[in-house]
Design a protein around this motif. Structure first.
Motif, PDB file in Angstrom:
ATOM      1  N   GLY A 181       0.804  -1.218   0.000  1.00 31.17           N
ATOM      2  CA  GLY A 181       0.000   0.000   0.000  1.00 31.17           C
ATOM      3  C   GLY A 181       0.832   1.261   0.000  1.00 31.17           C
ATOM      4  N   THR A 182       1.852   1.303  -0.877  1.00 28.71           N
ATOM      5  CA  THR A 182       2.761   2.455  -0.873  1.00 28.71           C
ATOM      6  C   THR A 182       2.050   3.759  -1.221  1.00 28.71           C
ATOM      7  N   ARG A 183       1.006   3.673  -2.061  1.00 24.61           N
ATOM      8  CA  ARG A 183       0.283   4.904  -2.419  1.00 24.61           C
ATOM      9  C   ARG A 183      -0.592   5.415  -1.272  1.00 24.61           C
ATOM     10  N   MET A 184      -0.740   4.579  -0.238  1.00 21.41           N
ATOM     11  CA  MET A 184      -1.530   4.990   0.922  1.00 21.41           C
ATOM     12  C   MET A 184      -0.683   5.676   1.993  1.00 21.41           C
TER      13      MET A 184
ATOM     14  N   PRO B 103      -0.536  -2.157   8.206  1.00 18.85           N
ATOM     15  CA  PRO B 103      -0.882  -2.806   6.938  1.00 18.85           C
ATOM     16  C   PRO B 103      -2.124  -2.156   6.347  1.00 18.85           C
ATOM     17  N   LYS B 104      -2.192  -2.134   5.027  1.00 20.49           N
ATOM     18  CA  LYS B 104      -3.304  -1.475   4.354  1.00 20.49           C
ATOM     19  C   LYS B 104      -4.657  -2.000   4.837  1.00 20.49           C
ATOM     20  N   GLY B 105      -4.735  -3.293   5.095  1.00 18.49           N
ATOM     21  CA  GLY B 105      -5.997  -3.888   5.509  1.00 18.49           C
ATOM     22  C   GLY B 105      -6.515  -3.398   6.839  1.00 18.49           C
TER      23      GLY B 105
ATOM     24  N   ASN C 144     -12.271   1.153  -4.752  1.00 19.99           N
ATOM     25  CA  ASN C 144     -10.925   0.672  -4.451  1.00 19.99           C
ATOM     26  C   ASN C 144     -10.173   1.754  -3.685  1.00 19.99           C
ATOM     27  N   VAL C 145      -9.703   1.426  -2.495  1.00 23.01           N
ATOM     28  CA  VAL C 145      -9.018   2.400  -1.640  1.00 23.01           C
ATOM     29  C   VAL C 145      -7.515   2.294  -1.901  1.00 23.01           C
ATOM     30  N   ASN C 146      -7.027   3.170  -2.757  1.00 20.06           N
ATOM     31  CA  ASN C 146      -5.625   3.160  -3.163  1.00 20.06           C
ATOM     32  C   ASN C 146      -4.813   4.299  -2.578  1.00 20.06           C
ATOM     33  N   GLU C 147      -5.463   5.400  -2.251  1.00 26.37           N
ATOM     34  CA  GLU C 147      -4.779   6.599  -1.783  1.00 26.37           C
ATOM     35  C   GLU C 147      -5.520   7.164  -0.579  1.00 26.37           C
ATOM     36  N   PRO C 148      -4.864   7.985   0.244  1.00 26.80           N
ATOM     37  CA  PRO C 148      -5.560   8.560   1.409  1.00 26.80           C
ATOM     38  C   PRO C 148      -6.855   9.270   1.042  1.00 26.80           C
ATOM     39  N   ALA C 149      -6.891   9.921  -0.122  1.00 27.44           N
ATOM     40  CA  ALA C 149      -8.117  10.622  -0.525  1.00 27.44           C
ATOM     41  C   ALA C 149      -9.281   9.660  -0.723  1.00 27.44           C
ATOM     42  N   ASP C 150      -8.992   8.394  -1.046  1.00 26.74           N
ATOM     43  CA  ASP C 150     -10.060   7.419  -1.237  1.00 26.74           C
ATOM     44  C   ASP C 150     -10.790   7.124   0.072  1.00 26.74           C
ATOM     45  N   VAL C 151     -10.090   7.253   1.195  1.00 27.12           N
ATOM     46  CA  VAL C 151     -10.737   7.040   2.493  1.00 27.12           C
ATOM     47  C   VAL C 151     -11.874   8.041   2.667  1.00 27.12           C
TER      48      VAL C 151
END
Length: 240
Positions: free
Chosen positions: A11-14, A22-24, A220-227
Motif C-alpha cells: 500500500g505504498t500509495r496509501m 498494513p493497508k488492511g 478501491n481504496v488506493n490513496e488517502p483521498a479514497d478514504v
C-alpha cells in the motif's frame, strides 16, 4: 464456501497511513478495510475466510486472530508481492470447491450476490463483477470483453488501447481450476502475475467465464483521498 481476501500488498500509495500499519487495517468509517471486506463476504454466505497476508501480516493476524464473528479465519502468506494471480495461487491449495474472492482494499455496497447466483446457474469456472467506465479509467485496470449477453470473451490488464470499457470491480466467484491457471501464468511487462491473464488462460482452455454488471458501488481504496471518498459514500442515504 470459502471467501478469499487478498491483503498482502504494502500500500505504498496509501502512505503515510501505511507507514506502520498494513493497508488492511487502515480505518474507513471507523472500521478497518478488512472488516468491510469480511462483512461483504459473510453477506453471501461464506463459512470460512482465507486471508492472504504479506506486508505487516502479523499485525493483521494479531488484530483478528482465528475468527471473525464466529467465522474461522485461515491465513496464507505471500512473502513476495508479485501480483494478484500469484497471491491467489498461494491460497489455491487452502480453498475447497467453489469460492468467492474480494480484493482486500475494496469497500463494496453492490450486488455481489447476483454474481454468485450467475456463477452457480451458468456452470461457470469464473464469474466477475464488472462496471462500465470511461476509456481513461479503463486504461488503468483490468478490462473485460463480452459477447453482449454476459459471457466473457477476453481480458487484458491495463491496456493502452482498451478493447472495451467494462472493468473488473474486485469481486469474483471461482472454481478450483483458477488455481492451476494462476500457476501457469507468466509475468507481465510489469513483472507481476496478473489475474486477468490467469482468467484468460481459463478461456483459452475452454472454460466458461461470466460477467455481471455492477449495481451499487465498489470503491478501491488506493490513496488517502479514497478514504474520504468512501466515507462520503457511506454517509449517503441508503449506502449502509
Amino acid at each position: 464456501m470459502d471467501g478469499v481476501v487478498l491483503a498482502a500488498g504494502e500500500g505504498t500509495r496509501m502512505r503515510p497511513l501505511t507507514a506502520d500499519t498494513p493497508k488492511g487495517l487502515v480505518e474507513v468509517a471507523g472500521q478497518p478495510l478488512l472488516t468491510h471486506c469480511f462483512e461483504t463476504l459473510l453477506g453471501v454466505g461464506v463459512d470460512r475466510l482465507v486471508v492472504v497476508v504479506g506486508y505487516r501480516g502479523d499485525d493483521i493476524v494479531a488484530h483478528y486472530g482465528d475468527q471473525y464473528r464466529d467465522t474461522p479465519i485461515a491465513y496464507v502468506r505471500q512473502d513476495e508481492q508479485l501480483g494478484l494471480a500469484h497471491a491467489l495461487e498461494q491460497a489455491s491449495s487452502t480453498v475447497d470447491g467453489t469460492f468467492v474472492m474480494l480484493n482486500g482494499d475494496n469497500v463494496c455496497r453492490a450486488n455481489v450476490g447476483d454474481a454468485l447466483d450467475r456463477h452457480h446457474s451458468s456452470d461457470a469456472s469464473a464469474t466477475l463483477l464488472v462496471e462500465d467506465v470511461s476509456r481513461a479509467e479503463a486504461r488503468s485496470t483490468g478490462v473485460v470483453t463480452t459477447d453482449g449477453a454476459g459471457r466473457v470473451t477476453g481480458l487484458v490488464e491495463k491496456p493502452a488501447d482498451p478493447p472495451s470499457t467494462l472493468v473488473t470491480r474486485g469481486f469474483f466467484a471461482f472454481e478450483p481450476a483458477i488455481g492451476h491457471a494462476c500457476a501457469l501464468t507468466r509475468p507481465s511487462e510489469r513483472g507481476e502475475y496478473e489475474l486477468p491473464d490467469a482468467i484468460d488462460l481459463l478461456l483459452s482452455a475452454g472454460h466458461r467465464v461470466e460477467a455481471v454488471e455492477l449495481e451499487g458501488w465498489c470503491h478501491n481504496v488506493n490513496e488517502p483521498a479514497d478514504v474520504d471518498a468512501v466515507e462520503r459514500r457511506l454517509g449517503e442515504r441508503g449506502a449502509r
